[in-house]
Design an enzyme around this catalytic site. Structure first.
Site, short mmCIF file in Angstrom:
data_model
loop_
_atom_site.label_atom_id
_atom_site.label_comp_id
_atom_site.label_asym_id
_atom_site.label_seq_id
_atom_site.Cartn_x
_atom_site.Cartn_y
_atom_site.Cartn_z
N ASP A 228 0.82 -1.21 0.00
CA ASP A 228 0.00 0.00 0.00
C ASP A 228 0.86 1.27 0.00
O ASP A 228 1.95 1.28 0.57
CB ASP A 228 -0.91 -0.02 1.24
CG ASP A 228 -2.03 1.01 1.13
OD1 ASP A 228 -2.35 1.44 0.00
OD2 ASP A 228 -2.57 1.38 2.18
N TRP B 132 2.55 8.03 -2.76
CA TRP B 132 3.95 8.28 -3.14
C TRP B 132 4.01 9.00 -4.48
O TRP B 132 4.75 9.97 -4.65
CB TRP B 132 4.69 6.94 -3.23
CG TRP B 132 6.18 7.04 -3.41
CD1 TRP B 132 7.14 6.99 -2.45
CD2 TRP B 132 6.89 7.22 -4.67
NE1 TRP B 132 8.39 7.11 -3.00
CE2 TRP B 132 8.26 7.26 -4.36
CE3 TRP B 132 6.49 7.34 -6.00
CZ2 TRP B 132 9.25 7.41 -5.35
CZ3 TRP B 132 7.47 7.50 -6.98
CH2 TRP B 132 8.83 7.55 -6.65
N ASN C 166 -10.66 -2.88 -6.05
CA ASN C 166 -9.91 -1.89 -6.84
C ASN C 166 -10.61 -1.51 -8.15
O ASN C 166 -10.24 -0.52 -8.79
CB ASN C 166 -8.48 -2.37 -7.13
CG ASN C 166 -7.57 -2.35 -5.93
OD1 ASN C 166 -6.63 -3.14 -5.82
ND2 ASN C 166 -7.82 -1.44 -4.99
N TRP C 167 -11.64 -2.28 -8.55
CA TRP C 167 -12.39 -1.92 -9.76
C TRP C 167 -13.12 -0.59 -9.58
O TRP C 167 -13.56 0.02 -10.56
CB TRP C 167 -13.41 -3.01 -10.12
CG TRP C 167 -12.76 -4.30 -10.55
CD1 TRP C 167 -12.73 -5.47 -9.84
CD2 TRP C 167 -12.03 -4.55 -11.76
NE1 TRP C 167 -12.03 -6.43 -10.53
CE2 TRP C 167 -11.59 -5.90 -11.71
CE3 TRP C 167 -11.70 -3.77 -12.88
CZ2 TRP C 167 -10.85 -6.48 -12.74
CZ3 TRP C 167 -10.95 -4.35 -13.90
CH2 TRP C 167 -10.54 -5.69 -13.82
N ARG D 264 -5.01 -2.20 8.54
CA ARG D 264 -6.19 -3.04 8.25
C ARG D 264 -5.83 -4.14 7.25
O ARG D 264 -4.78 -4.08 6.61
CB ARG D 264 -7.34 -2.16 7.74
CG ARG D 264 -6.98 -1.27 6.58
CD ARG D 264 -8.15 -0.36 6.16
NE ARG D 264 -7.79 0.52 5.09
CZ ARG D 264 -7.77 1.85 5.15
NH1 ARG D 264 -8.12 2.48 6.26
NH2 ARG D 264 -7.42 2.57 4.11
C1 FPP Z 1 -2.04 -0.05 -3.37
O1 FPP Z 1 -1.58 1.27 -3.28
C2 FPP Z 1 -1.42 -0.72 -4.52
C3 FPP Z 1 -2.12 -1.26 -5.53
C4 FPP Z 1 -3.58 -1.27 -5.61
C5 FPP Z 1 -1.41 -1.87 -6.69
C6 FPP Z 1 -0.13 -2.55 -6.41
C7 FPP Z 1 0.65 -2.61 -7.67
C8 FPP Z 1 2.00 -2.55 -7.76
C9 FPP Z 1 2.89 -2.55 -6.60
C10 FPP Z 1 2.67 -2.45 -9.08
C11 FPP Z 1 2.36 -3.54 -10.02
C12 FPP Z 1 2.70 -4.88 -9.48
C13 FPP Z 1 2.78 -6.00 -10.23
C14 FPP Z 1 3.09 -7.28 -9.57
C15 FPP Z 1 2.61 -6.00 -11.68
P1 FPP Z 1 -2.61 2.46 -3.40
O2 FPP Z 1 -2.66 2.87 -4.81
O3 FPP Z 1 -3.90 2.07 -2.77
O4 FPP Z 1 -1.91 3.58 -2.54
P2 FPP Z 1 -2.59 4.76 -1.75
O5 FPP Z 1 -3.15 4.17 -0.47
O6 FPP Z 1 -1.47 5.68 -1.48
O7 FPP Z 1 -3.65 5.35 -2.62
#
Ligand code: FPP
Length: 224
Positions: A12, A17, A60-61, A178
């Site tokens: 996460d 970032w 995530n959709w 969580r």
């Molecule tokens: C959560 O961070 C991360 C994701 C929903 C995607 C994870 C994907 C990667 C690490 C890159 C691709 C990986 C592969 C294996 C191809 P967030 O976007 O929810 O972060 P935030 O809480 O700061 O919004």
């Protein structure tokens, strides 16, 4: 000292970032992929046999289409560009989650699984289109359909994680405490580490600190 066999990670903090350093959430996902590669390499070094990465949840959709598309482009890039290297490193790729995805991605995922199925240095489970509650309900439905006894052993036969030992450790980066519908059954006895750093900033040293802490924990599994 505890033996570390399986590490699960909720990666996460990519979005935050990306906004902080590049004014783009997608740039955070791109940087997150570099951390994925670093952590796979370090897991091999530490002789960890299973690494489960939460790459895309069923929830995530709900994200904007442009972000969803970018995440699947990254996945496509990761598999198609890196598969030979992963295979050479003796890494087995397994998808956990529903493969009810577009045809091109579906084919690519099957290709990656097939190509690496006999590898045995480490198994990297990519949790994609994965939701734990849905996994649990699906398993129960299958038990009923097959008219078999409801017990833990039979229940686990129908999980995506069939034949995969439960995680010893769950790491969640990004300063959120969580589980977000991730491996709710499988994490019953896992040691949980919530890490303040955002995923793209997480590195081998941070991982090493967690591994060291884990090794010294007295694990009781309900006993004393
Ligand atoms: C959560 O961070 C991360 C994701 C929903 C995607 C994870 C994907 C990667 C690490 C890159 C691709 C990986 C592969 C294996 C191809 P967030 O976007 O929810 O972060 P935030 O809480 O700061 O919004």
């Amino acid at each position: 000292m505890n033996h570390l066999n399986h590490v699960a990670i909720i990666m996460d903090g990519n979005g935050r970032w990306g906004i902080k350093y590049k004014k783009s959430r997608n740039a955070g996902h791109r940087a997150g992929l570099d951390t994925v590669e670093k952590i796979i390499k370090h897991s091999i070094k530490k002789k960890i046999k299973y690494l489960t990465l939460f790459a895309f949840s069923t929830e995530n959709w709900k994200r904007p289409k442009s972000e969803i598309n970018y995440l699947f482009k990254l996945l496509e890039f990761f598999i198609s560009e890196k598969i030979d290297e992963l295979n050479k490193e003796n890494i087995k790729i397994k998808i956990i989650g529903s493969k009810n995805l577009n045809k091109k991605i579906f084919k690519l995922l099957n290709y990656a699984e097939k190509k690496t199925e006999n590898n045995n240095k480490i198994q990297v489970n990519l949790a994609l289109n994965y939701g734990s509650r849905n996994e649990i309900i699906t398993s129960i439905k299958k038990i009923i359909k097959n008219k078999i006894r409801v017990n833990e052993k039979n229940f686990e036969k129908f999980l995506f994680t069939k034949n995969i030992p439960d995680p010893d450790i769950l790491i969640r980066t990004g300063n959120k405490n969580r589980l977000s519908n991730f491996l709710l059954w499988q994490l019953s006895y896992s040691e949980i580490f919530f890490e303040k750093k955002l995923w793209p900033d997480f590195n081998e040293k941070d991982f090493e600190i967690i591994i060291k802490k884990f090794k010294r924990i007295k694990r009781n599994f309900g006993s004393i």
